[in-house]
Design a protein around this motif. Structure first.
Motif, PDB file in Angstrom:
ATOM      1  N   ILE A   1       2.880   1.122  -6.688  1.00 42.38           N
ATOM      2  CA  ILE A   1       2.796   1.721  -5.339  1.00 42.38           C
ATOM      3  C   ILE A   1       1.330   1.568  -4.829  1.00 42.38           C
ATOM      4  O   ILE A   1       1.296   1.459  -3.562  1.00 42.38           O
TER       5      ILE A   1
ATOM      6  N   PRO B   1       7.750   1.565  -1.657  1.00 41.69           N
ATOM      7  CA  PRO B   1       8.794   3.621  -1.762  1.00 41.69           C
ATOM      8  C   PRO B   1       8.740   3.361  -3.055  1.00 41.69           C
ATOM      9  O   PRO B   1       9.060   2.899  -4.161  1.00 41.69           O
TER      10      PRO B   1
ATOM     11  N   GLU C   1       7.862   7.286  -0.103  1.00 42.93           N
ATOM     12  CA  GLU C   1       7.133   5.729   0.730  1.00 42.93           C
ATOM     13  C   GLU C   1       6.836   5.983   1.677  1.00 42.93           C
ATOM     14  O   GLU C   1       5.490   7.238   1.506  1.00 42.93           O
ATOM     15  N   GLY C   2       5.641   5.096   2.338  1.00 45.16           N
ATOM     16  CA  GLY C   2       4.566   4.954   2.711  1.00 45.16           C
ATOM     17  C   GLY C   2       4.019   5.953   3.578  1.00 45.16           C
ATOM     18  O   GLY C   2       4.856   6.606   4.632  1.00 45.16           O
TER      19      GLY C   2
ATOM     20  N   THR D   1       1.183   7.997  -0.562  1.00 45.35           N
ATOM     21  CA  THR D   1       2.567   7.932  -0.314  1.00 45.35           C
ATOM     22  C   THR D   1       3.322   9.272  -0.227  1.00 45.35           C
ATOM     23  O   THR D   1       2.588  10.400  -0.392  1.00 45.35           O
TER      24      THR D   1
END
Length: 226
Positions: free
Chosen positions: A87, A93, A115-116, A127
């Motif tokens: 990631i 995600p 998620e971002g 994240t």
């Protein structure tokens, strides 16, 4: 980039918010919590709930990637290290079910969804998301929670639907699914019934099935913020 403090606020629901909050006291407060991970400096932020999941008193530790990995179960550690590196490189995600070991040596089962995290230019710099502690706990007061849910009985249908989607997506029990909805209600300051309705509307509009995990993750993390 401006960020808001991590944590759980006051429950917002149709009916008595304070009754629901009391019903979940000692459960929600430690079962669901937020985190952020910044890629450039490998900096982590844990809400009080996530700190307690790992066995720490709030403010007693500054989480690092090394500390995060040290708490992973030995059989899961390599997988999580690989996931974090992936990631970090791709910005994709995060969705993981694994085990952690707290400071007392107790093994806890957790689901981590993220998620971002974007800066002011739209660049993915990390994240952010939440931990769900799915470890069975004999101290949970199931009857008390059920009794308090009566105050929002008129809104139960849509809440039950949203719970059903989360139960199917994450393989969790009804009370844990309800705690997730309460947590998002707190985080977004949106009434519980309205948040559940918005979640179900987004799921239905996208023709998603409960098994579409990545879509459920995204919808859960964005509902109430649009």
């Amino acid at each position: 980039m401006t960020t808001q403090p991590l944590g759980l606020g006051q429950v917002s629901s149709n009916g008595s918010a304070s009754d629901v909050a009391r019903a979940l006291a000692g459960a929600t407060s430690q079962r669901v919590g937020a985190f952020r991970f910044y890629f450039d400096d490998q900096r982590w932020e844990w809400s009080e709930q996530v700190q307690r999941m790992h066995g720490y008193q709030p403010g007693a530790v500054t989480p690092t990637t090394e500390l995060v990995l040290a708490h992973k179960h030995p059989e899961d550690r390599d997988q999580i290290a690989h996931t974090l590196e992936t990631i970090r490189r791709t910005g994709q995600p995060l969705s993981s079910r694994h085990r952690i070991i707290d400071t007392s040596g107790k093994v806890r089962s957790v689901i981590v969804v993220g998620e971002g995290l974007h800066d002011e230019h739209g660049r993915v710099v990390g994240t952010q998301g939440f931990y769900i502690d799915t470890t069975p706990d004999e101290r949970e007061q199931q009857d008390q929670i059920t009794a308090q849910l009566a105050v929002i009985a008129e809104n139960r249908a849509v809440i039950e639907q949203a719970k059903g989607v989360l139960m199917a997506a994450y393989g969790i029990e009804p009370n844990r699914a309800f705690e997730i909805l309460v947590w998002r209600s707190q985080e977004t300051n949106v009434r519980l019934r309205e948040l559940a309705a918005g979640f179900m509307a987004a799921i239905s509009a996208s023709h998603l099935s409960p098994e579409s995990r990545s879509h459920v993750d995204h919808t859960l993390l964005t509902v109430g913020t649009r």
